[in-house]
Each structure stands twice: as structure tokens, then as C-alpha cells.
Design a protein around this motif. Structure first.
Motif, mmCIF file in Angstrom:
data_model
loop_
_atom_site.group_PDB
_atom_site.id
_atom_site.type_symbol
_atom_site.label_atom_id
_atom_site.label_comp_id
_atom_site.label_asym_id
_atom_site.label_seq_id
_atom_site.Cartn_x
_atom_site.Cartn_y
_atom_site.Cartn_z
ATOM 1 N N GLN A 26 0.859 -1.348 -0.004
ATOM 2 C CA GLN A 26 -0.046 -0.149 -0.077
ATOM 3 C C GLN A 26 0.795 1.229 -0.064
ATOM 4 O O GLN A 26 0.452 2.208 -0.685
ATOM 5 N N PHE A 30 0.695 4.343 -2.760
ATOM 6 C CA PHE A 30 0.463 5.682 -2.234
ATOM 7 C C PHE A 30 1.733 6.586 -2.717
ATOM 8 O O PHE A 30 1.537 7.701 -3.403
ATOM 9 N N ALA A 33 1.283 7.159 -6.452
ATOM 10 C CA ALA A 33 0.360 7.917 -6.941
ATOM 11 C C ALA A 33 0.930 9.512 -6.662
ATOM 12 O O ALA A 33 0.503 10.493 -7.299
ATOM 13 N N CYS A 34 1.687 9.746 -5.471
ATOM 14 C CA CYS A 34 2.233 11.029 -5.281
ATOM 15 C C CYS A 34 3.157 11.435 -6.319
ATOM 16 O O CYS A 34 3.156 12.592 -6.819
ATOM 17 N N LEU A 64 -4.037 3.332 3.858
ATOM 18 C CA LEU A 64 -5.248 3.300 3.224
ATOM 19 C C LEU A 64 -6.545 3.732 4.347
ATOM 20 O O LEU A 64 -7.568 4.503 3.591
ATOM 21 N N ASN A 67 -7.303 9.202 6.761
ATOM 22 C CA ASN A 67 -8.014 9.976 5.935
ATOM 23 C C ASN A 67 -7.280 11.181 5.201
ATOM 24 O O ASN A 67 -7.455 12.310 5.291
ATOM 25 N N THR A 69 -5.312 11.302 1.098
ATOM 26 C CA THR A 69 -5.190 10.815 -0.553
ATOM 27 C C THR A 69 -3.768 11.268 -0.706
ATOM 28 O O THR A 69 -3.363 12.005 -0.025
ATOM 29 N N PRO A 70 -3.202 10.547 -1.695
ATOM 30 C CA PRO A 70 -1.685 11.261 -2.145
ATOM 31 C C PRO A 70 -1.926 12.609 -2.665
ATOM 32 O O PRO A 70 -0.966 13.501 -2.419
ATOM 33 N N GLU A 71 -2.985 12.980 -3.310
ATOM 34 C CA GLU A 71 -3.047 14.302 -3.786
ATOM 35 C C GLU A 71 -3.169 15.193 -2.591
ATOM 36 O O GLU A 71 -2.517 16.284 -2.679
ATOM 37 N N LYS A 72 -3.641 14.980 -1.594
ATOM 38 C CA LYS A 72 -3.576 15.831 -0.244
ATOM 39 C C LYS A 72 -2.263 16.042 0.373
ATOM 40 O O LYS A 72 -1.830 17.034 0.701
ATOM 41 N N THR A 103 -8.051 19.659 3.061
ATOM 42 C CA THR A 103 -6.809 19.633 2.495
ATOM 43 C C THR A 103 -6.064 20.556 3.464
ATOM 44 O O THR A 103 -6.549 21.365 4.430
#
Length: 142
Positions: A26, A30, A33-34, A64, A67, A69-72, A103
Motif C-alpha cells: 500500500q 501511495f 500516486a504521489c 489506506l 483520511n 489521499t496522495p493528492e492531499k 486539504t
């Protein structure tokens, strides 16, 4: 071992960073994705193996289940990079992000009285002079 070697080859990362990531598939997902939206592999590894892993261990949950995400996470790292907040404040913002699912930008805006740009935390020299001049505090050589 195949994943370990692929990370080193593909992302030019250290054995240590690859070793941390391959502990959990995982984390690799992650991380990758970053990387898609943030090019500094070392900084991503540092955030994952440092503050993020600390939060995972403290909360006894998986990446996972956070709370986050890679975007955050990338959004938070960008705020540190552009000087909006310091790295130290970034760690605190990360906790708030995980707790509230918001965010970095929203958390910083909502708490702007708590989170200052690094150069804003330096005291005003006039204030310091006035404080010293009017203070009853003294330093003794005894």
C-alpha cells in the motif's frame, strides 16, 4: 525483492527508501500516486517514512485507512515548498488533515492565526527593544 529493485531503478531512490516502501504494498501504491503529481522522490519518501509512518503507527491503522489521499499529501508538501508553512508546521497540519479529511489549504486558512510563514515568526526588533527597555528582568553575573 523485485519491487525493491524496480523502485531503485525506476525512481533512483536509495536502498533505505525502497526498503521502507516495500514493507507494505500500500505504501508503494501511495508513493507512486504521489510521484505522478510531485517530482521530488526523496521528499515524498521522507514524508512517508517520517511523519506519515509516525501517524500510521500511532493510530495503529494502515495507510489506506488514513483520511489522506496522495493528492492531499502533495498539496501539503507544496505548501511547505513554497514557504506558506514550515516543515514543522506541516507535520501539525498533517495531523489535522488526517483527523478532519480536509486539504492543507483549507486547514491553513481556517487556522491562519496559528500557522505563520517562517519569516513572520521573527519578532519585530522595535518590540524587542521596547520590551528589554521596560522590562524588570535583569541578568546577574553572580
Amino acid at each position: 525483492e523485485e519491487k525493491f529493485n524496480r523502485l531503485i531503478r525506476e525512481y533512483k531512490m536509495s536502498d533505505y527508501d525502497a526498503g521502507v516502501l516495500v514493507q507494505d504494498p500500500q505504501w508503494v501504491m501511495f508513493f507512486e500516486a504521489c510521484v505522478k503529481s510531485y517530482g521530488d522522490v526523496k521528499k515524498i519518501c521522507n514524508w512517508i517514512s517520517g511523519p506519515l509512518l509516525s501517524e500510521i503507527n500511532e493510530r495503529k491503522i494502515s495507510i489506506l485507512e488514513l483520511n489522506l489521499t496522495p493528492e492531499k499529501l502533495v498539496g501539503l508538501m507544496t505548501k511547505v515548498d513554497d514557504g506558506t508553512i514550515s516543515h514543522l508546521v506541516g507535520k501539525d497540519v498533517l495531523k489535522h488533515m488526517i483527523e478532519g479529511g480536509k486539504t492543507a489549504e483549507v486547514i491553513i486558512e481556517e487556522n491562519k492565526n496559528l500557522f505563520f510563514k517562517p519569516h513572520e515568526t521573527i519578532p519585530d526588533p522595535f518590540f524587542c527593544d521596547e520590551f528589554v527597555h521596560h522590562s524588570t528582568f535583569s541578568i546577574s553575573s553572580e
